[in-house]
Every structure is written in structure tokens, then in C-alpha cells.
Design a protein around this motif. Structure first.
Motif, short mmCIF file in Angstrom:
data_model
loop_
_atom_site.label_atom_id
_atom_site.label_comp_id
_atom_site.label_asym_id
_atom_site.label_seq_id
_atom_site.Cartn_x
_atom_site.Cartn_y
_atom_site.Cartn_z
N ASN A 1 25.68 -34.06 0.44
CA ASN A 1 26.89 -34.48 1.16
C ASN A 1 27.88 -33.21 0.71
N TYR B 1 18.84 -40.92 10.84
CA TYR B 1 20.32 -41.07 10.90
C TYR B 1 20.81 -41.54 12.38
N PHE C 1 27.84 -48.05 10.65
CA PHE C 1 28.24 -47.57 9.21
C PHE C 1 29.29 -46.25 9.61
C1 AVJ Z 1 23.92 -41.66 0.39
C2 AVJ Z 1 25.07 -40.03 1.30
C3 AVJ Z 1 22.85 -39.44 0.61
O1 AVJ Z 1 23.66 -38.71 3.49
O2 AVJ Z 1 21.87 -39.69 3.77
C4 AVJ Z 1 22.84 -42.50 5.31
C5 AVJ Z 1 24.33 -41.38 3.46
N1 AVJ Z 1 24.65 -41.32 5.92
N2 AVJ Z 1 23.10 -42.58 6.53
C6 AVJ Z 1 22.80 -39.67 3.35
C7 AVJ Z 1 23.79 -41.72 4.74
C8 AVJ Z 1 24.02 -41.98 7.22
C9 AVJ Z 1 23.49 -40.88 2.58
N3 AVJ Z 1 23.72 -40.49 1.38
#
Ligand code: AVJ
Length: 340
Positions: free
Chosen positions: A177, A217, A227
Motif C-alpha cells: 500500500n 480486486y 469495501f
Molecule cells: C490488506 C491492504 C494488503 O491491498 O490487497 C483488499 C486491501 N484492498 N482488497 C490489499 C484490499 C482491496 C489489501 N491489503
């Protein structure tokens, strides 16, 4: 009163230690002013995680398509014994520990190897930390849990540094991130709160087929979309804003050049949003995007280079047969040992 002892244990509530920031970090108002009032519009992804957001993230982990959590947990299940036997840590500190679900595999391995250590979960959300700590205390009665409340974005300089061998754990590909420059700085920061000889266990998502990444995603049940949209609820609540969640759509694309998933909220119409609390208004055109998350994916060689550049020795690398995810165990080089 022979029963009072056990009653006390049942009612045991671990006391959280609050970790003061070592530097100023912007609050939500500042992040909205700098990110949403100017273009390109963006919001830090940490605001996803209110109570509902944390719950939605757990649901994402249960979707068919979102493989990272499951893959990492399988690696931990398979290799925790190796990790514990190799490192024999006196204390484990976990950055962004959440529910500590995956970390339990390390404690199971401790039990198997009759090794005892302390555990300091570090997270922003105090109620969730207390919950996790209470559950861990019940499940692993030998484990001394010291919950630490704070935001790792605000620096790690005030973390406690107990004597003995430490292991810092940073799982879930949360490292993804950060931008690459921020990730480097963060590893430097992690090094700063370690002693030579301490271990660092990093979980990171790998570059793979873009179809697999895209699906992770854009799950078919729409949980990731929910989310993503939930961050607007956070803004509505915290800043008295008037986002209508139905007039935004979720988009997540894999940017192959920059090796990252980019997650956006797209305005479905020309619209005006008011932020009552800060007395600001923004105008969004139909199709206009707000960047809500970057999730970088890594080549193994990059992870290795990133760690070695910061003075870590790679001890072990664990990956599944499909190479979807990496668990990298490294060790901070002894001071005085210079590169050969
Ligand atoms: C937990 C931040 C690593 O980036 O894969 C999951 C959050 N965002 N689906 C990621 C997330 C969309 C996840 N992290």
C-alpha cells in the motif's frame, strides 16, 4: 473464596500501551483537504478500516477470488515451525496486527517446539486489539500479550524494545500500500526499532497473471466494491459529508507498468458534495475518479533487494508452488559486520 482466582483470569483484560507518534501525520481533515479538494483526487487507504470496513475486509478474504490472505496463511501453516525453530524469538512484534488471525500459526509452532515468547500486536484500533489480546490470552495461556495502540504511519521510534531476540512481523502485503519510496523508508524505520541479530518476517504479494490480479480486486460477490464505497460512509460520518454511495462505482485495474492495482471510486454523474464539518464543497464531473488505494505487487528479486539495501540478510524465502505470494524471513546484520 477459592474460585476468585479463576474468576479473575476469566475477567482478565490486557491493558493497551499507547505509542506516541514520533512525527506529525495528517489527520482526516488534512488528508481530505490535500487529497480531495485538488486533482488528481485521492484518499489514503487507511481510512477504509472503520469497524464496518474491517469487517468487509475479512469478508474479502473469504471470497473465492481474493487469494493473498489464504495463500499467506497456508504458507504460515506450513512453515511456521521452520520459522520459529530458526529464529527462537523472545518477543514478536506485529505491525498492523488486526485480528492476529494468521499470526496464530506462529504461536502454534511455538507450542509444538515448546518455545515461549511474548507478543506485542501493534494496531490503530484499540477495541479490536483488546478483543484479539483477550482471545489470544485464552487460547495460548503461556503467551504474554502486550497490545500496543498507535499508527505505524506516525513512526516506530517509540515502540518498546525489550531485551532478547526480537522478530518484527509485517504481513498481508500491507507493504504494497506504500509507494516504492515510502516502502523503502518504512523498512528503514523498521530497521531503526530493531537490534542487530533480530529477525524480520515480511509477507508480500507477487506479480502474476493480470487476470488473477484483476479478479482478486473485482470479486463477483461485490464485497470489494462495498469495501471501497465504505470509505465514503466514513467521510459522511466523520466530516458530515453528503456522499450518496449509489452515485459512485468501484473500479480496480492492474497497472502493469507500475506493477500495482489501482483502486478508484468513479462518480456516476455530475455532482456536488458538501463537507459540513469543514465547510467545503467539491464538484465532481461524471466519470471523474478518486484514487482510494494502491496495492503494489512484487518480483521476488525486488523484495530481496529492498531488504538487502537496508542491511538485512535473507535467511529463508517461502512461496507456494504457484508463486503467488512471498514470506521473506530476514535478519538484521550484526553491527560491525561489513558487506563483503
Ligand atoms: C490488506 C491492504 C494488503 O491491498 O490487497 C483488499 C486491501 N484492498 N482488497 C490489499 C484490499 C482491496 C489489501 N491489503
Amino acid at each position: 473464596m477459592p474460585l476468585s482466582g479463576s474468576a479473575k483470569i476469566q475477567g482478565y483484560e490486557p491493558a493497551c500501551i499507547h505509542i506516541p507518534p514520533t512525527r506529525h501525520i495528517p489527520d482526516l481533515v488534512e488528508d481530505v483537504r490535500s487529497g480531495l479538494l485538488s486533482r488528481p483526487r485521492c484518499l489514503p487507504s487507511k481510512y477504509f478500516y472503520d469497524d464496518l470496513g474491517a469487517e468487509l475486509f475479512e469478508k474479502i478474504c473469504d471470497t473465492e477470488e481474493y487469494y493473498p490472505t489464504r495463500t499467506e496463511e497456508e504458507l504460515l501453516l506450513k512453515y511456521s515451525k521452520d520459522i520459529i525453530e530458526e529464529t527462537l524469538p523472545d518477543h514478536i512484534i506485529e505491525l498492523g496486527s488486526g485480528s492476529s488471525r494468521k499470526t496464530r500459526r506462529l504461536f502454534d509452532a511455538c507450542e509444538e517446539s515448546t518455545h515461549i515468547c511474548g507478543y506485542a500486536p501493534f494496531d490503530v484500533c484499540e477495541p479490536a486489539l483488546n478483543q484479539a489480546a483477550a482471545e489470544l490470552n485464552a487460547e495460548y495461556n503461556w503467551l504474554e500479550v502486550t497490545p500496543l495502540v498507535g499508527d505505524y504511519h506516525a513512526g516506530l521510534g517509540n515502540l518498546p524494545s525489550p531485551s532478547g531476540t526480537g522478530m518484527v512481523v509485517f504481513l498481508g502485503s500491507t507493504i504494497g500500500n506504500f509507494t516504492p519510496a515510502e516502502a523503502e523508508d518504512f523498512i528503514e524505520e523498521i530497521r531503526g526499532c530493531m537490534r542487530p541479530g533480530d529477525y524480520f518476517l515480511l509477507g508480500a504479494d507477487r506479480i502474476k497473471d493480470s487476470g488473477v490480479l484483476h479478479a482478486a480486486y473485482n470479486d463477483s460477490s461485490g464485497v470489494t466494491a462495498e469495501f471501497n464505497l465504505n470509505v465514503l460512509r466514513v467521510l459522511n460520518r466523520e466530516l458530515d459529508a453528503d456522499f450518496d454511495l449509489d452515485s459512485f462505482s468501484h473500479q480496480a485495474i492492474f497497472n502493469a507498468g507500475l506493477k500495482r492495482i489501482e483502486m478508484y471510486l468513479i462518480s456516476k454523474a455530475d455532482q456536488q458534495i458538501e463537507f459540513g464539518k469543514i465547510n467545503e464543497t467539491i464538484f465532481l464531473r461524471s466519470g471523474e475518479k478518486i484514487l482510494t488505494e494502491l496495492s503494489h505487487k512484487f518480483h521476488y528479486a525486488e523484495l530481496e533487494a529492498m531488504l538487502m539495501d537496508k542491511g538485512f540478510d535473507i535467511i529463508r524465502h517461502f512461496e507456494p508452488a504457484n508463486r503467488y505470494f512471498s514470506l521473506v524471513l530476514s535478519r538484521l546484520l550484526d553491527k560491525g559486520v561489513t558487506a563483503r
